[in-house]
Scaffold this motif. Structure first.
Motif, PDB file in Angstrom:
ATOM      1  N   LEU A  51       0.366  -4.258  -5.770  1.00  0.00           N
ATOM      2  CA  LEU A  51       0.465  -2.929  -5.161  1.00  0.00           C
ATOM      3  C   LEU A  51      -0.809  -2.142  -5.405  1.00  0.00           C
ATOM      4  N   GLY A  52      -1.097  -1.263  -4.447  1.00  0.00           N
ATOM      5  CA  GLY A  52      -2.136  -0.267  -4.639  1.00  0.00           C
ATOM      6  C   GLY A  52      -1.539   1.084  -4.308  1.00  0.00           C
ATOM      7  N   TYR A  53      -1.805   2.075  -5.155  1.00  0.00           N
ATOM      8  CA  TYR A  53      -1.267   3.419  -4.908  1.00  0.00           C
ATOM      9  C   TYR A  53      -2.414   4.353  -4.562  1.00  0.00           C
ATOM     10  N   LEU A 102      -7.771   5.623  -4.348  1.00  0.00           N
ATOM     11  CA  LEU A 102      -6.919   4.581  -4.899  1.00  0.00           C
ATOM     12  C   LEU A 102      -6.793   4.826  -6.398  1.00  0.00           C
ATOM     13  N   LEU A 103      -5.569   5.168  -6.841  1.00  0.00           N
ATOM     14  CA  LEU A 103      -5.358   5.589  -8.230  1.00  0.00           C
ATOM     15  C   LEU A 103      -4.936   4.460  -9.155  1.00  0.00           C
ATOM     16  N   ALA A 104      -4.289   3.432  -8.607  1.00  0.00           N
ATOM     17  CA  ALA A 104      -3.791   2.345  -9.461  1.00  0.00           C
ATOM     18  C   ALA A 104      -3.611   1.093  -8.626  1.00  0.00           C
ATOM     19  N   MET A 105      -3.733  -0.061  -9.285  1.00  0.00           N
ATOM     20  CA  MET A 105      -3.604  -1.321  -8.578  1.00  0.00           C
ATOM     21  C   MET A 105      -3.112  -2.385  -9.563  1.00  0.00           C
ATOM     22  N   GLY A 106      -2.187  -3.246  -9.111  1.00  0.00           N
ATOM     23  CA  GLY A 106      -1.679  -4.307  -9.962  1.00  0.00           C
ATOM     24  C   GLY A 106      -0.310  -4.764  -9.499  1.00  0.00           C
ATOM     25  N   THR A 107       0.306  -5.677 -10.245  1.00  0.00           N
ATOM     26  CA  THR A 107       1.673  -6.086  -9.935  1.00  0.00           C
ATOM     27  C   THR A 107       2.607  -4.925 -10.290  1.00  0.00           C
ATOM     28  N   PRO A 108       3.838  -4.919  -9.762  1.00  0.00           N
ATOM     29  CA  PRO A 108       4.771  -3.848 -10.140  1.00  0.00           C
ATOM     30  C   PRO A 108       4.923  -3.713 -11.656  1.00  0.00           C
ATOM     31  N   ALA A 109       5.040  -4.844 -12.366  1.00  0.00           N
ATOM     32  CA  ALA A 109       5.196  -4.785 -13.828  1.00  0.00           C
ATOM     33  C   ALA A 109       3.947  -4.230 -14.493  1.00  0.00           C
ATOM     34  N   VAL A 126       6.500   6.230 -11.970  1.00  0.00           N
ATOM     35  CA  VAL A 126       5.060   6.006 -12.111  1.00  0.00           C
ATOM     36  C   VAL A 126       4.299   6.638 -10.960  1.00  0.00           C
ATOM     37  N   PHE A 127       4.788   6.453  -9.724  1.00  0.00           N
ATOM     38  CA  PHE A 127       4.059   6.946  -8.573  1.00  0.00           C
ATOM     39  C   PHE A 127       4.105   8.472  -8.469  1.00  0.00           C
ATOM     40  N   ILE A 128       5.234   9.069  -8.819  1.00  0.00           N
ATOM     41  CA  ILE A 128       5.310  10.534  -8.811  1.00  0.00           C
ATOM     42  C   ILE A 128       4.368  11.097  -9.868  1.00  0.00           C
ATOM     43  N   HIS A 129       4.315  10.435 -11.013  1.00  0.00           N
ATOM     44  CA  HIS A 129       3.412  10.860 -12.088  1.00  0.00           C
ATOM     45  C   HIS A 129       1.952  10.788 -11.624  1.00  0.00           C
ATOM     46  N   LEU A 130       1.580   9.714 -10.945  1.00  0.00           N
ATOM     47  CA  LEU A 130       0.219   9.572 -10.437  1.00  0.00           C
ATOM     48  C   LEU A 130      -0.107  10.650  -9.411  1.00  0.00           C
ATOM     49  N   MET A 131       0.838  10.922  -8.528  1.00  0.00           N
ATOM     50  CA  MET A 131       0.600  11.901  -7.470  1.00  0.00           C
ATOM     51  C   MET A 131       0.409  13.301  -8.042  1.00  0.00           C
ATOM     52  N   ARG A 132       1.200  13.635  -9.055  1.00  0.00           N
ATOM     53  CA  ARG A 132       1.103  14.971  -9.649  1.00  0.00           C
ATOM     54  C   ARG A 132      -0.219  15.190 -10.367  1.00  0.00           C
ATOM     55  N   PHE A 136       0.870  -1.171   0.000  1.00  0.00           N
ATOM     56  CA  PHE A 136       0.000   0.000   0.000  1.00  0.00           C
ATOM     57  C   PHE A 136       0.909   1.224   0.000  1.00  0.00           C
ATOM     58  N   LEU A 137       0.918   1.966  -1.110  1.00  0.00           N
ATOM     59  CA  LEU A 137       1.827   3.091  -1.239  1.00  0.00           C
ATOM     60  C   LEU A 137       1.069   4.398  -1.386  1.00  0.00           C
ATOM     61  N   GLY A 138       1.753   5.481  -1.040  1.00  0.00           N
ATOM     62  CA  GLY A 138       1.174   6.803  -1.199  1.00  0.00           C
ATOM     63  C   GLY A 138       1.910   7.806  -0.335  1.00  0.00           C
ATOM     64  N   PRO A 139       1.761   9.090  -0.639  1.00  0.00           N
ATOM     65  CA  PRO A 139       2.451  10.129   0.138  1.00  0.00           C
ATOM     66  C   PRO A 139       1.883  10.239   1.545  1.00  0.00           C
ATOM     67  N   ASN A 140       2.603  10.938   2.419  1.00  0.00           N
ATOM     68  CA  ASN A 140       2.096  11.197   3.765  1.00  0.00           C
ATOM     69  C   ASN A 140       0.754  11.917   3.680  1.00  0.00           C
ATOM     70  N   GLY A 141      -0.185  11.498   4.525  1.00  0.00           N
ATOM     71  CA  GLY A 141      -1.494  12.133   4.530  1.00  0.00           C
ATOM     72  C   GLY A 141      -2.414  11.649   3.432  1.00  0.00           C
ATOM     73  N   SER A 142      -2.037  10.557   2.759  1.00  0.00           N
ATOM     74  CA  SER A 142      -2.831  10.083   1.623  1.00  0.00           C
ATOM     75  C   SER A 142      -4.036   9.246   2.045  1.00  0.00           C
ATOM     76  N   GLY A 143      -4.069   8.789   3.298  1.00  0.00           N
ATOM     77  CA  GLY A 143      -5.174   7.962   3.765  1.00  0.00           C
ATOM     78  C   GLY A 143      -4.826   6.503   3.960  1.00  0.00           C
ATOM     79  N   LYS A 144      -3.526   6.149   3.864  1.00  0.00           N
ATOM     80  CA  LYS A 144      -3.127   4.746   3.994  1.00  0.00           C
ATOM     81  C   LYS A 144      -3.485   4.186   5.376  1.00  0.00           C
ATOM     82  N   THR A 145      -3.059   4.885   6.424  1.00  0.00           N
ATOM     83  CA  THR A 145      -3.293   4.383   7.779  1.00  0.00           C
ATOM     84  C   THR A 145      -4.779   4.321   8.094  1.00  0.00           C
ATOM     85  N   THR A 146      -5.534   5.324   7.689  1.00  0.00           N
ATOM     86  CA  THR A 146      -6.987   5.323   7.919  1.00  0.00           C
ATOM     87  C   THR A 146      -7.631   4.146   7.210  1.00  0.00           C
TER      88      THR A 146
END
Length: 309
Positions: A203-205, A211-218, A294-300, A36-46
């Motif tokens: 992974l889920g981002y 939740l913006l994306a989900m799948g294997t790393p590849a 990929v993740f920086i692109h999604l976040m932006r 489970f990935l994402g920037p601080n404050g993204s809602g992961k812990t919640t």
């Protein structure tokens, strides 16, 4: 039994007028390591807390370990091991005393047997009389995981468990996580480290509650639509400002003396970078985007749910 240990739809959590988690839907399979990935404050812990019965969602539904996340939260908590980011055991007790105390508090049967098994599993037998407060970050991490495993959970929820731990300790920890998954234990882990993300089965981002994306790393790399070129050389860093506003360039990321220049329009990006190909001080190569790209692109591309309206 369902193959999905976690199966939730539309989980939402609000605090006042802020939506911290917005319509989260995801599935995690039995024996899977789900990152489970994402920037601080993204809602992961919640999100993790809603899935393990520690928080009641304001909307949505679903099941964890076959239990309803709204109606059967207490049953979920009995079969989940939850390891928080911060060390929460007693530093003035030894490793064994800490584990025995946890087993007593929860009224576990076979207390001595459970403690002995946890010590052996995490390689803590030789240090069992050492005070927890004298342990390094990596050994504290092992102790915390041992405490999570005492009640033999079917699901582990790990909230940034390797924050502040050295690379070797992180690698050892992940070796242990893979052993647990091989035994059929499901693991949901949040992390900021890209090398850890690549060790997950899926992974889920999440960014700003969605939740913006989900799948294997590849799969995430292939689905991103990004094209990445690597521009290397001692003067590459001087080109960042110039490239950031060039046609076809959506993102420029520094990796030492190498720049990852990425965009979605392959032809436009290639045209922009062509003049740099003949420079003797630079090496330009086409390459696959990294997970970090990929993740920086999604976040932006996502909107900050805490930004003023």
């Amino acid at each position: 039994m369902s193959e999905h240990v976690i199966d939730v739809q539309g989980l939402t959590k609000r605090y006042g007028d802020k939506t911290v988690v917005d319509g989260l839907s995801m599935q995690v399979k039995r024996g899977e390591i789900y990152g489970f990935l994402g920037p601080n404050g993204s809602g992961k812990t919640t999100s993790i807390r809603m899935m393990c019965g520690l928080l009641t969602p304001d909307a949505g539904q679903g099941h964890t370990l076959g239990y309803d996340v709204v109606q059967q939260a207490a049953a979920i908590k009995r079969e989940v091991g939850y390891m928080t980011q911060r060390f929460g055991l007693y530093e003035d007790l030894s490793i064994r005393e800490n584990l025995d105390f946890v087993a007593r508090i929860y009224g576990m049967d076979r207390r001595r047997e459970r403690v002995d098994q946890a010590l052996a599993r995490l390689g803590l037998e030789g240090r069992q009389q050492q005070l927890a407060g004298s342990l390094s970050g990596g050994w504290k991490q092992r102790l915390a995981l041992a405490a999570c495993m005492l009640h033999e959970p079917r699901l582990l929820l790990l909230d940034e468990p390797t924050a502040g731990v050295d690379p070797k300790a992180r690698r050892d920890f992940w070796d242990e996580i893979h052993k647990l998954a091989h035994e059929g234990i499901t693991v949901l882990v949040s992390t900021h480290y890209m090398d850890e993300a690549e060790r997950c089965h899926r992974l889920g981002y999440i960014a700003y509650g969605k939740l913006l994306a989900m799948g294997t790393p590849a799969e995430l790399v292939n689905q991103s639509g990004l094209v990445t070129w690597r521009l290397a050389g001692p003067t590459a860093g001087d080109l960042v400002a110039e490239l950031e506003h060039a046609p076809g360039v959506e993102m420029v990321t520094r990796f030492g003396n190498t720049l990852h220049v990425s965009g979605s329009e392959q032809a436009t990006l290639a045209t922009t970078l062509r003049p740099y190909q003949d420079r003797s001080d630079l090496n330009l190569q086409h390459g696959e985007p990294a997970l970090e790209d990929v993740f920086i692109h999604l976040m932006r591309r996502s909107a900050d749910n805490y930004a003023p309206h």
